[in-house]
Scaffold this motif. Sequence first.
Motif: not given
Length: 192
Positions: A142-143, A146-147, A149-150
């Motif tokens: 999940a992390e 997130h990275e 997409h960010k």
Amino acid sequence: MIGIIFGPPGSGKGTQAARLQEDLGIHHLSTGAILRGEVARGTALGKEVGRIMAAGDLVPDDLIVDVVRARLPEAERGVGALLDGFPRTVAQAQALDRMLADEGHRLSFIVALDVPEEDLEARLLHRAQVEGRTDDTREVIAERMHEYHKLTKAVLDHYREQGVRIDTIDGTGTPDEVFERIRAAVRGISSG
Ligand code: AMP
């Protein structure tokens, strides 16, 4: 030829890059594999990045840029280099652009693997069982997403603005099916 194989975690970059290396002789340069090697050997770099990788975060740009800078000249010999897992931020892309410009080179192509979000976690959890990668757990995945997409997705926009050729490839199906799609696209590049 300098290319990038691009895509979210679990999209099959490493698998496909290894096949392209075998098929075309293009040198597969995976920053993730290099860092995992450093961690396994317990080097100073490995000690610095181990915890960051285990959490699914990105290691600092300057550190990874140094890793690539040290290896790129060797990787570019012969057919050229296929970058897997780098650049992952716009700052890394800008550093790569400068490295290439200093040598009078520029990026030749990007192959972007497209896989539906819902398939990615299942693939990574499967890989955890097969390869035992410690960052393939639900929480760390999940992390990493997130990275991606960010920070990482913006790398494509950076190169789109520069007019670099980007081939978006359907990354679903068997590794063989995906490989055939990539090969057809890359063949088009080398023949101009
Ligand atoms: P990968 O094998 O490409 O999925 O990379 C595994 C892990 O290594 C990532 O989750 C990051 O912690 C780290 N890593 C690999 N390449 C980079 C990069 N270009 N920038 C920052 N961190 C990276």
